[in-house]
Design a protein around this motif. Structure first.
Motif, PDB file in Angstrom:
ATOM      1  N   VAL A 291      22.076  36.947  16.476  1.00 51.38           N
ATOM      2  CA  VAL A 291      22.799  38.193  16.746  1.00 51.38           C
ATOM      3  C   VAL A 291      24.136  38.176  16.015  1.00 51.38           C
ATOM      4  O   VAL A 291      24.930  37.245  16.157  1.00 51.38           O
ATOM      5  CB  VAL A 291      23.025  38.379  18.257  1.00 51.38           C
ATOM      6  N   THR A 292      24.387  39.223  15.219  1.00 48.50           N
ATOM      7  CA  THR A 292      25.649  39.332  14.480  1.00 48.50           C
ATOM      8  C   THR A 292      26.505  40.502  14.936  1.00 48.50           C
ATOM      9  O   THR A 292      27.685  40.582  14.590  1.00 48.50           O
ATOM     10  CB  THR A 292      25.381  39.476  12.972  1.00 48.50           C
ATOM     11  N   GLY A 293      25.939  41.425  15.716  1.00 48.27           N
ATOM     12  CA  GLY A 293      26.705  42.570  16.174  1.00 48.27           C
ATOM     13  C   GLY A 293      25.919  43.371  17.194  1.00 48.27           C
ATOM     14  O   GLY A 293      24.759  43.074  17.496  1.00 48.27           O
ATOM     15  N   ASN A 294      26.555  44.406  17.717  1.00 52.19           N
ATOM     16  CA  ASN A 294      25.966  45.210  18.787  1.00 52.19           C
ATOM     17  C   ASN A 294      26.213  46.688  18.525  1.00 52.19           C
ATOM     18  O   ASN A 294      27.296  47.071  18.069  1.00 52.19           O
ATOM     19  CB  ASN A 294      26.564  44.830  20.139  1.00 52.19           C
ATOM     20  N   THR A 295      25.222  47.509  18.849  1.00 59.22           N
ATOM     21  CA  THR A 295      25.287  48.942  18.598  1.00 59.22           C
ATOM     22  C   THR A 295      25.127  49.699  19.904  1.00 59.22           C
ATOM     23  O   THR A 295      24.169  49.440  20.659  1.00 59.22           O
ATOM     24  CB  THR A 295      24.174  49.370  17.629  1.00 59.22           C
ATOM     25  N   PRO A 296      26.023  50.649  20.220  1.00 63.55           N
ATOM     26  CA  PRO A 296      25.880  51.432  21.453  1.00 63.55           C
ATOM     27  C   PRO A 296      24.640  52.321  21.402  1.00 63.55           C
ATOM     28  O   PRO A 296      24.236  52.801  20.337  1.00 63.55           O
ATOM     29  CB  PRO A 296      27.158  52.285  21.491  1.00 63.55           C
ATOM     30  N   VAL A 297      24.048  52.564  22.554  1.00 59.82           N
ATOM     31  CA  VAL A 297      22.868  53.418  22.610  1.00 59.82           C
ATOM     32  C   VAL A 297      22.741  54.005  24.006  1.00 59.82           C
ATOM     33  O   VAL A 297      23.275  53.458  24.978  1.00 59.82           O
ATOM     34  CB  VAL A 297      21.597  52.602  22.235  1.00 59.82           C
ATOM     35  N   VAL A 298      22.072  55.138  24.116  1.00 59.79           N
ATOM     36  CA  VAL A 298      21.646  55.671  25.412  1.00 59.79           C
ATOM     37  C   VAL A 298      20.129  55.824  25.357  1.00 59.79           C
ATOM     38  O   VAL A 298      19.540  55.964  24.289  1.00 59.79           O
ATOM     39  CB  VAL A 298      22.304  57.021  25.751  1.00 59.79           C
ATOM     40  N   ILE A 299      19.475  55.768  26.508  1.00 62.69           N
ATOM     41  CA  ILE A 299      18.034  55.954  26.572  1.00 62.69           C
ATOM     42  C   ILE A 299      17.722  57.303  27.197  1.00 62.69           C
ATOM     43  O   ILE A 299      18.574  57.928  27.832  1.00 62.69           O
ATOM     44  CB  ILE A 299      17.348  54.831  27.367  1.00 62.69           C
ATOM     45  N   ARG A 300      16.492  57.747  27.021  1.00 60.44           N
ATOM     46  CA  ARG A 300      16.117  59.045  27.591  1.00 60.44           C
ATOM     47  C   ARG A 300      16.244  58.973  29.111  1.00 60.44           C
ATOM     48  O   ARG A 300      15.933  57.960  29.742  1.00 60.44           O
ATOM     49  CB  ARG A 300      14.724  59.465  27.147  1.00 60.44           C
ATOM     50  N   GLU A 301      16.690  60.055  29.688  1.00 59.79           N
ATOM     51  CA  GLU A 301      17.040  60.062  31.107  1.00 59.79           C
ATOM     52  C   GLU A 301      15.850  59.742  32.004  1.00 59.79           C
ATOM     53  O   GLU A 301      16.011  59.139  33.072  1.00 59.79           O
ATOM     54  CB  GLU A 301      17.644  61.415  31.478  1.00 59.79           C
ATOM     55  N   SER A 302      14.646  60.102  31.565  1.00 59.62           N
ATOM     56  CA  SER A 302      13.470  59.857  32.405  1.00 59.62           C
ATOM     57  C   SER A 302      13.168  58.374  32.573  1.00 59.62           C
ATOM     58  O   SER A 302      12.390  57.997  33.470  1.00 59.62           O
ATOM     59  CB  SER A 302      12.249  60.560  31.802  1.00 59.62           C
ATOM     60  N   LEU A 303      13.762  57.504  31.737  1.00 58.98           N
ATOM     61  CA  LEU A 303      13.561  56.065  31.870  1.00 58.98           C
ATOM     62  C   LEU A 303      14.504  55.425  32.885  1.00 58.98           C
ATOM     63  O   LEU A 303      14.290  54.288  33.302  1.00 58.98           O
ATOM     64  CB  LEU A 303      13.757  55.373  30.512  1.00 58.98           C
ATOM     65  N   LEU A 304      15.556  56.142  33.279  1.00 61.33           N
ATOM     66  CA  LEU A 304      16.560  55.551  34.163  1.00 61.33           C
ATOM     67  C   LEU A 304      16.010  55.137  35.532  1.00 61.33           C
ATOM     68  O   LEU A 304      16.352  54.055  36.020  1.00 61.33           O
ATOM     69  CB  LEU A 304      17.748  56.505  34.328  1.00 61.33           C
ATOM     70  N   PRO A 305      15.159  55.936  36.190  1.00 62.53           N
ATOM     71  CA  PRO A 305      14.626  55.479  37.479  1.00 62.53           C
ATOM     72  C   PRO A 305      13.868  54.161  37.371  1.00 62.53           C
ATOM     73  O   PRO A 305      13.999  53.291  38.246  1.00 62.53           O
ATOM     74  CB  PRO A 305      13.709  56.625  37.908  1.00 62.53           C
ATOM     75  N   LYS A 306      13.094  53.976  36.304  1.00 64.51           N
ATOM     76  CA  LYS A 306      12.359  52.718  36.111  1.00 64.51           C
ATOM     77  C   LYS A 306      13.338  51.566  35.906  1.00 64.51           C
ATOM     78  O   LYS A 306      13.144  50.464  36.434  1.00 64.51           O
ATOM     79  CB  LYS A 306      11.433  52.824  34.902  1.00 64.51           C
ATOM     80  N   ALA A 307      14.385  51.827  35.135  1.00 62.73           N
ATOM     81  CA  ALA A 307      15.366  50.771  34.852  1.00 62.73           C
ATOM     82  C   ALA A 307      16.059  50.329  36.137  1.00 62.73           C
ATOM     83  O   ALA A 307      16.218  49.124  36.397  1.00 62.73           O
ATOM     84  CB  ALA A 307      16.387  51.273  33.835  1.00 62.73           C
ATOM     85  N   PHE A 308      16.485  51.283  36.955  1.00 66.16           N
ATOM     86  CA  PHE A 308      17.160  50.937  38.214  1.00 66.16           C
ATOM     87  C   PHE A 308      16.220  50.229  39.185  1.00 66.16           C
ATOM     88  O   PHE A 308      16.632  49.307  39.894  1.00 66.16           O
ATOM     89  CB  PHE A 308      17.740  52.197  38.863  1.00 66.16           C
ATOM     90  N   GLU A 309      14.963  50.636  39.219  1.00 73.87           N
ATOM     91  CA  GLU A 309      14.014  49.986  40.116  1.00 73.87           C
ATOM     92  C   GLU A 309      13.846  48.512  39.746  1.00 73.87           C
ATOM     93  O   GLU A 309      13.817  47.642  40.620  1.00 73.87           O
ATOM     94  CB  GLU A 309      12.664  50.699  40.058  1.00 73.87           C
TER      95      GLU A 309
END
Length: 357
Positions: free
Chosen positions: A253-271
Motif C-alpha cells: 500500500v502506497t496511498g489511500n483514496t476517498p470513496v463512498v458506496i451506493r446507499e443500498s449497501l449501507l444496511p449490509k455493511a452495518f449488519e
C-alpha cells in the motif's frame, strides 16, 4: 498480556485532568495528534528513528513533545517515563507491527482499546473463526495448496500493509512465490471492487445506531488503496507476460483514496459490523473504538470480508476534516479526533477504565 488490574491501578494514580495522548510517529500519527489537540489533550510523539523534522511541516499536528528511543526494548525499559506523563497510548497498525503484537500486549502503559483483540487479529485462523462465527461472509479458504485450481490470494499473518501478499493461479505458481518460514493462509481470489469501511464502536454512547451489545455503531469514512506495483501492471500486458520478464505483482500500500458506496449497501455493511462487534464480546471481552472491515463487493452486490483491522487504519488519513459520512454525525471530525473525544467524554463521566487496557 499485562493484567487489566495492573492497568487500572496505574490509571488510579493518574491525574485525569492532565492526560497525554501518545503514539508512535508513523502511520496515522499526524491525524491522531491533530485530533487529540483539537480535543484539548497534550500530545507526545514516540520516536525510534530520526523522523521528527517532518512534523515541523504540519504544525497543527506536531506533538507537544517527542521522546526518542534506540529501539523497542528501550521503550519498554523506560515505560515509567510515560506513566509520569499520564500517558494513554493510541495503537495503530505500524506501532503494533513494528513493536510486535506480543511486546505490545505486555507493554505496561495504559492503551486505548482492548489488547486482547490483537491475538485474534494477528492470527488469520482465529480472525476467520471470529468473522465467520459472526455470520459475516469471507472468501473461501483453501487448506491444501495442491488443490489450487483457480486464482487465490496468499496472505502472511500480521499487519504488513500488503507487503508479501501474492496471487497464485495454480500449485506451481504457489510454490514459486511462497515463503514457508512464515505462517500464511490461502483464500479464493474474489473478483469485485475493494472497499475499506472505517467503523467506530462507542460502548458509552446512548443514541445513534444502537446494537445488541449496547452502545452505538458509526461509519466514519471509506477508502480504497493504491497498491504498488499491481495497480500499474496492466500497462505491461498480462501478468504472466510480466513474470516472464522477471516482474512480479506486489500489493504494498502506497496511498489511500476517498470513496463512498451506493446507499443500498449501507444496511449490509452495518449488519456485518454489528454482528462482528457483538461476537467480539462473546469471544474475548469486546472490541471498541475504530476498526476497519476490508471488503470486496461483487457484481451481485454481495460483500466478502477478506480481513479486519482492529484499530485506526491509515485509510482514514484522507479524512482529517471529516468525510461525507462523518459530516452527518460530527461535522469536520476525523477518526483521530473521534478517539480523543471518546476518551475526553469517558473522563467526564468517570468511565475511562472501560476504554483502556
Amino acid at each position: 498480556m499485562v493484567p487489566k488490574k495492573k492497568i487500572d491501578e496505574i490509571l488510579d494514580g493518574y491525574d485525569p485532568s492532565k492526560l497525554t495522548i501518545a503514539t508512535l510517529c508513523s502511520h496515522s500519527s499526524l491525524q491522531i495528534f491533530h485530533g487529540a489537540r483539537k480535543m484539548g489533550f497534550k500530545t507526545l510523539g514516540l520516536v525510534t528513528k530520526n523522523n521528527q523534522k517532518i512534523y515541523d511541516a504540519f504544525p497543527l499536528a506536531k506533538p507537544d513533545r517527542f521522546v526518542s528511543y534506540s529501539d523497542y526494548d528501550d521503550m519498554e525499559e523506560r515505560a515509567g517515563e510515560l506513566l509520569d506523563e499520564n500517558v494513554v497510548l493510541i495503537p495503530h497498525g505500524s506501532f503494533v507491527e513494528y513493536m510486535g503484537a506480543k511486546k505490545f500486549e505486555d507493554f505496561a502503559v495504559p492503551s486505548y482499546g482492548n489488547r486482547a483483540v490483537l491475538n485474534w487479529e494477528s492470527d488469520r485462523d482465529k480472525q476467520r473463526s471470529w468473522i465467520t462465527s459472526a455470520g459475516a461472509p469471507m472468501p473461501r479458504l483453501i487448506t491444501d495448496a495442491r488443490e489450487i485450481k483457480e486464482p487465490v490470494m496468499v496472505k502472511y499473518h500480521g499487519a504488513k500493509g500488503g507487503r508479501g501478499f501474492f496471487i497464485a493461479k495454480d500449485y506451481p505458481d504457489f510454490k514459486m512465490g511462497i515463503d514457508n518460514s512464515q505462517p500464511y493462509t490461502i483464500q479464493e481470489y474474489c473478483l469485485g471492487t475493494r472497499y475499506y469501511l472505517h467503523f467506530f464502536y462507542d460502548p458509552l454512547k446512548t443514541d445513534g445506531y444502537r446494537i445488541k451489545q449496547g452502545g452505538s455503531m458509526e461509519l466514519l469514512s471509506i477508502d480504497r488503496r493504491d497498491e504498488s506495483n499491481i495497480d500499474e501492471m496492466y500497462k505491461l500486458g498480462s501478468i504472466e507476460d510480466a513474470k516472464r520478464h522477471g516482474l512480479y505483482p506486489s500489493f504494498v500500500v502506497t496511498g489511500n483514496t476517498p470513496v463512498v458506496i451506493r446507499e443500498s449497501l449501507l444496511p449490509k455493511a452495518f449488519e456485518m459490523a454489528e454482528n462482528i462487534v457483538n461476537r467480539s464480546y462473546e469471544l474475548f471481552g469486546g472490541m471498541w473504538g475504530p476498526f476497519c472491515l476490508e471488503t470486496v463487493v461483487n457484481d451481485k452486490l454481495e460483500f466478502r470480508i477478506f480481513e479486519i483491522s482492529t484499530r485506526i487504519v491509515a485509510g482514514t488519513n484522507p479524512f482529517i476534516n471529516g468525510s461525507p459520512y462523518a459530516e452527518m454525525i460530527y461535522p469536520g471530525m476525523s477518526t483521530g479526533a473521534r478517539m480523543a473525544m471518546e476518551i475526553r467524554d469517558a473522563v467526564q463521566v468517570g468511565k475511562l477504565k472501560t476504554l483502556i487496557s
